[in-house]
Design a protein around this motif. Structure first.
Motif, PDB file in Angstrom:
ATOM      1  N   LYS A 172      14.567 -29.733  12.062  1.00  0.00           N
ATOM      2  CA  LYS A 172      15.402 -30.642  12.858  1.00  0.00           C
ATOM      3  C   LYS A 172      16.842 -30.587  12.371  1.00  0.00           C
ATOM      4  N   THR A 191      19.679 -35.358   4.467  1.00  0.00           N
ATOM      5  CA  THR A 191      19.263 -36.244   3.384  1.00  0.00           C
ATOM      6  C   THR A 191      18.726 -35.466   2.199  1.00  0.00           C
ATOM      7  N   GLN A 204       8.522 -31.504   4.772  1.00  0.00           N
ATOM      8  CA  GLN A 204       7.474 -32.351   5.339  1.00  0.00           C
ATOM      9  C   GLN A 204       7.859 -32.736   6.763  1.00  0.00           C
ATOM     10  N   GLN A 205       6.906 -32.688   7.648  1.00  0.00           N
ATOM     11  CA  GLN A 205       7.090 -33.046   9.051  1.00  0.00           C
ATOM     12  C   GLN A 205       8.281 -32.326   9.703  1.00  0.00           C
ATOM     13  N   THR A 245      18.221 -33.928  -1.104  1.00  0.00           N
ATOM     14  CA  THR A 245      18.897 -34.191  -2.375  1.00  0.00           C
ATOM     15  C   THR A 245      18.683 -33.074  -3.377  1.00  0.00           C
ATOM     16  N   THR A 293      12.225 -39.065   0.266  1.00  0.00           N
ATOM     17  CA  THR A 293      13.487 -38.470  -0.168  1.00  0.00           C
ATOM     18  C   THR A 293      14.666 -39.247   0.391  1.00  0.00           C
ATOM     19  N   ALA A 294      15.660 -39.472  -0.462  1.00  0.00           N
ATOM     20  CA  ALA A 294      16.902 -40.143  -0.072  1.00  0.00           C
ATOM     21  C   ALA A 294      16.749 -41.640   0.186  1.00  0.00           C
ATOM     22  N   ARG A 354      11.370 -18.198  -0.825  1.00  0.00           N
ATOM     23  CA  ARG A 354      10.909 -18.084  -2.208  1.00  0.00           C
ATOM     24  C   ARG A 354      11.097 -16.669  -2.737  1.00  0.00           C
ATOM     25  N   VAL A 379      13.131 -30.024   1.443  1.00  0.00           N
ATOM     26  CA  VAL A 379      12.052 -30.879   1.954  1.00  0.00           C
ATOM     27  C   VAL A 379      11.658 -30.407   3.352  1.00  0.00           C
ATOM     28  N   HIS A 435      10.567 -23.121   0.801  1.00  0.00           N
ATOM     29  CA  HIS A 435       9.452 -23.088   1.754  1.00  0.00           C
ATOM     30  C   HIS A 435       9.856 -22.507   3.104  1.00  0.00           C
ATOM     31  N   TYR A 495       8.998 -38.681   3.721  1.00  0.00           N
ATOM     32  CA  TYR A 495       9.323 -37.267   3.486  1.00  0.00           C
ATOM     33  C   TYR A 495       9.328 -37.010   1.986  1.00  0.00           C
ATOM     34  N   GLN A 549      23.087 -33.450  -0.123  1.00  0.00           N
ATOM     35  CA  GLN A 549      23.263 -34.636   0.718  1.00  0.00           C
ATOM     36  C   GLN A 549      24.580 -34.619   1.485  1.00  0.00           C
ATOM     37  N   LEU A 596      11.186 -31.701   8.792  1.00  0.00           N
ATOM     38  CA  LEU A 596      12.512 -32.303   8.627  1.00  0.00           C
ATOM     39  C   LEU A 596      13.595 -31.222   8.579  1.00  0.00           C
ATOM     40  N   TYR A 610      22.836 -37.447  -9.495  1.00  0.00           N
ATOM     41  CA  TYR A 610      22.027 -36.695  -8.536  1.00  0.00           C
ATOM     42  C   TYR A 610      21.988 -37.292  -7.143  1.00  0.00           C
ATOM     43  N   ARG A 611      22.496 -38.501  -6.983  1.00  0.00           N
ATOM     44  CA  ARG A 611      22.523 -39.089  -5.650  1.00  0.00           C
ATOM     45  C   ARG A 611      23.947 -39.452  -5.253  1.00  0.00           C
ATOM     46  N   SER A 644      19.238 -29.752  -5.303  1.00  0.00           N
ATOM     47  CA  SER A 644      20.364 -28.844  -5.472  1.00  0.00           C
ATOM     48  C   SER A 644      20.016 -27.654  -6.357  1.00  0.00           C
TER      49      SER A 644
END
Lengths: 524, 254
Positions: free
Chosen positions: B188, B120, B182-183, B122, A187-188, B231, B180, B214, A204, B156, B185, A268-269, B124
């Protein structure tokens, strides 16, 4: 346009294409004479400059920032690299190292005749491009051998974060009949103004697109192809701040497809529209030159805007994107125009509206491998419902003969797919492809019926929208939020500081070599 | 004919056919070649989960060394439903008109909400579904509510930008979306935002709310947020929380 199942008016279709050409011509005029840091880095990569320093800064970034620091970026990397090579009698790669490690050489190098510099640049790029083409000369025949009859090709995403695990998942995809594997990026990544270096094990929501990851994936799938006798295509993403670089990396590593869409980055970015449209032109030229199929990202508009209402903006964007691709030298068989199945599943006759839109896309771009995307926005963890929606999506994909079909997975909207989710998705696609194989030839849409009326209405509104964009200009329309309900201004967003006006000395070795090549081709 | 009598909810089991039969369905892959040995291994694994009468109904080769299984089995475990009824209350959800009415009675003027997907991230779609007029699935977003003033900064957005805008607008609540995970993120980033917020004196009384597909409600406590929406939560859930919170605050002040 013969045999329109939708009864489209050919003069109206031509009028739409004409408007799109006008819009694109104005954009090209606007960006003419400018380059970007990403284009310069892509040129260096095509020449074979690779690697990164211990802090992870790629050498191509180091060279371009050295030029920038000396106030010489407007001449472009090619000019200085070949000037130094000629002045000091060294190879282009040795000159690149010097530019990287001793930026002072930019001030001390002896003047060299501009004609000689251009000649050396042209010759070196000619050789470098030939070498890349030769390395992958076997692929066009493999791609032809792996065409699917009837269409569409099955496109599957992997996204584990680790290139090694992506390989395991990609093998399962291949075994279940997947035709194209695309590794989703972390991502990003699109916001990084550099391409990370090396094989990566941690990402990620996806895996970093690096040249080394591309290579590992390519080797693994080539090995699978050897074992099983069926070629599997690979794809990645040329959107973001490194569009031309990713295109160069894909060419070097023998990739077959690329998502390539500047507007996606803009909307979108939040990438600056000027930066990314300049990048896109070069990026698509590289894709086109090496025979890589591009995919556009209109499917995304339907995720942020209402899919029923936004249909005309999707068609307008498809037409603009198509003309933009043509202007980059891509031929129709390489232009995968995007579309998606995103109407809410409880919409009365939503299936008919989807069918109208999918058929409309096919008829507007009859020679393009249009790419049809499965439902995502309304998929919610109800696996059985998602699988049911995917089945209807598969039926339309097969019956309208899309060029490429992204495979829907039952766990859409829950997490990145598990290894068996993709196999379930591929089985569903196979089921529709076999069970309804020749339905396409049996179908005619009733005159005055819902499907024809919907297609007509969407095309009319798209034409009106194109007229508006043609008179306002694309940049102004983006600022009005025409696409995906997102508004972006001409000077806003990320990356404008990487755009520069080229000086009279500026050289682009790729253009020198490819223009000469296409001139030769047309003379022959 | 009478329906089977409702079971004793202090001892409930999964069921599929008959009440209390314990039937569950499992799908998973193992990194082994397809075959009889793979099937035995899958059945043994399910047995270790506390399952009985394990039936492997489907197995399929995904690659030379990967096999997928669908398994039905009977889970012998049971749980006491009553303890969860007390522990995890249903999220309250009022109608839009009731929320608007009660917001008006608060006399706070417009309640200012500033939302963004920060870091980070993204994504929306979730943020837009909660905040934008259009909302999601026929339910309007918070922008549609009288008495709420919504600023959606998009995705972002750096944490610091969100905080500065919130301070400048005098936000009653900051809404952060994270997709997101994962791990970890998201954790943090959410922790970093909360830590940075403590340095803004103008945000001392501002509510901090996080959300994402999530995210679990308990995350609010762990990361010192006032609420967390996961959710299935709709704009009305968020608005209900806000109006009830301000009502409580008012009662306490009086």
């Amino acid at each position: 346009m013969q045999d329109s199942k939708l009864g489209l008016d050919p003069t109206q279709v031509e009028a739409c294409h004409r408007l799109a050409r006008r819009i694109v011509a104005a954009v090209l005029d606007d960006i003419e004479g400018r380059s970007t840091v990403a284009i310069e880095r892509a040129l260096l990569r095509l020449l074979g400059v690779a690697g990164a320093d211990p802090e992870g800064v790629p050498f191509v970034n180091r060279i371009v920032s050295n030029l920038h620091a000396e106030g010489l970026l407007q001449d472009g990397a090619c000019y200085w690299l070949f000037r130094i090579a000629l002045a000091d009698g060294i190879s282009p790669l040795a000159a690149a190292e010097r530019l990287r490690d001793y930026p002072d050489c930019l001030r001390t190098t002896a003047p060299v005749d501009a004609g000689l510099i251009a000649q050396a640049c042209h010759a070196a790029f000619g050789e470098a491009l030939e070498e890349i083409i030769a390395r992958h000369s076997h692929r066009p025949a493999l791609r032809t051998s792996a065409a699917r009859h009837p269409k569409p090709l099955r496109y599957v995403l992997t996204a584990t974060g680790s290139v090694r695990e992506d390989i395991l998942h990609a093998r399962a995809v291949a075994a279940a009949g997947g035709d194209i594997v695309a590794v989703i990026r972390s991502t990003a990544q699109s916001l990084l103004d550099y391409v990370p270096y090396g094989e990566t094990e941690e990402g990620y929501g996806g895996t970093f697109a690096t040249q080394e990851n591309f290579r590992s994936m390519r080797q693994a799938m080539d090995a699978w192809c050897e074992e099983n006798g069926r070629y599997v295509r690979l794809s990645s993403f040329c959107s973001g701040l490194c569009m031309p670089e990713i295109a160069a990396m894909g060419a070097i590593e023998g990739y077959d497809n690329m998502v390539n869409d500047a507007l996606y980055g803009v909307l979108y970015r939040d990438i600056n529209p000027q930066r990314t449209l300049i990048d896109q032109l070069m990026s698509r030229r590289i894709n086109g030159f090496f025979g890589v199929t591009i995919n556009t990202g209109e499917d995304n508009y339907l995720r942020t805007a209402d899919a029923v209402r936004a249909a005309p903006s999707v068609v307008a964007s498809q037409l603009i994107n198509y003309q933009m691709a043509k202007a980059s030298g891509l031929t129709d068989p390489l232009i995968g125009i995007g579309n998606a199945f995103e109407i809410p599943p409880d919409t009365v006759n939503g299936f008919l509206l989807e069918w109208a839109q999918a058929q409309l896309t096919r008829e507007l771009f009859p020679d393009c491998p249009t790419k049809f995307m499965p439902p995502t926005k309304h998929m919610n963890g109800d696996l059985m419902r998602t699988h049911g929606c995917d089945t209807l999506f598969n039926l339309i994909a097969v019956t309208t003969r899309q060029g490429i079909q992204t495979i829907g997975v039952p766990t859409e909207g829950v997490f990145t797919p598990l290894i068996h989710d993709r196999v379930h998705g591929l089985q569903g696609a196979e089921f529709a492809a076999v069970f309804a194989r020749d339905l396409h030839d049996e179908i005619e849409f009733r005159q005055g019926g819902l499907i024809r009326l919907r297609a007509k209405e969407v095309l009319e509104s798209a034409q009106a929208l194109l007229e508006r964009i043609a008179s306002e200009g694309l940049f102004a329309s983006l600022a009005d939020g025409v696409f995906g309900d997102v508004a972006r201004t001409r000077d806003g967003g990320k990356g404008l500081d990487g755009v520069f006006q080229c000086s009279s000395r500026y050289l682009n070795g790729f253009h020198l070599a490819t223009r000469a090549r296409s001139a030769e081709r047309s003379a022959a | 004919m009478t329906l089977p009598s409702p079971p004793d909810t202090s001892r409930i089991k999964a069921f599929g056919d008959h009440l209390g039969d314990g039937i569950v369905q499992l799908c998973f892959s193992l990194p082994v070649p397809n075959g009889a040995a793979a099937e035995a291994a899958a059945a043994a694994l399910v047995g270790k989960m506390g399952m009985e009468r394990v039936q492997v109904v489907h197995r399929q080769e995904l690659d030379a060394h990967v096999t997928f299984f669908t398994v039905f089995a009977r889970c012998r475990h049971e749980v006491n439903f009553r303890q969860f009824e007390d522990l995890v209350p249903e999220r309250p959800c009022l109608s839009q008109s009731e929320i608007e009415e009660r917001l008006a009675k608060l006399g706070l003027g417009e309640v200012v909400l500033v939302g963004a997907a920060t870091g980070t991230d993204t994504h929306s779609v979730g943020l837009d579904a909660i905040l934008n007029l259009k909302g999601y699935h026929g339910e309007h977003g918070l922008e549609a509510y009288k008495g709420l003033q919504v600023h959606n900064l998009g995705s972002q957005v750096p944490n610091e930008d969100l905080l500065e805008r919130a301070a400048a607008l005098g936000a009653h609540a900051v809404l952060v979306s994270q997709t997101v995970t994962q791990q970890d993120l998201h954790k943090k980033n959410l922790a970093a935002l909360r830590a940075a917020a403590r340095k803004h004196t103008r945000l001392r009384n501002t509510l901090f709310i996080c959300g994402g597909p999530h995210l679990e409600p308990e995350l609010a406590r762990e990361l010192d947020y006032d609420a967390c929406f996961g959710r299935g939560c709709t704009p009305a859930h968020v608005a209900t929380f806000l109006v009830e919170h301000f009502e409580r605050q008012l009662t306490q002040a009086n």
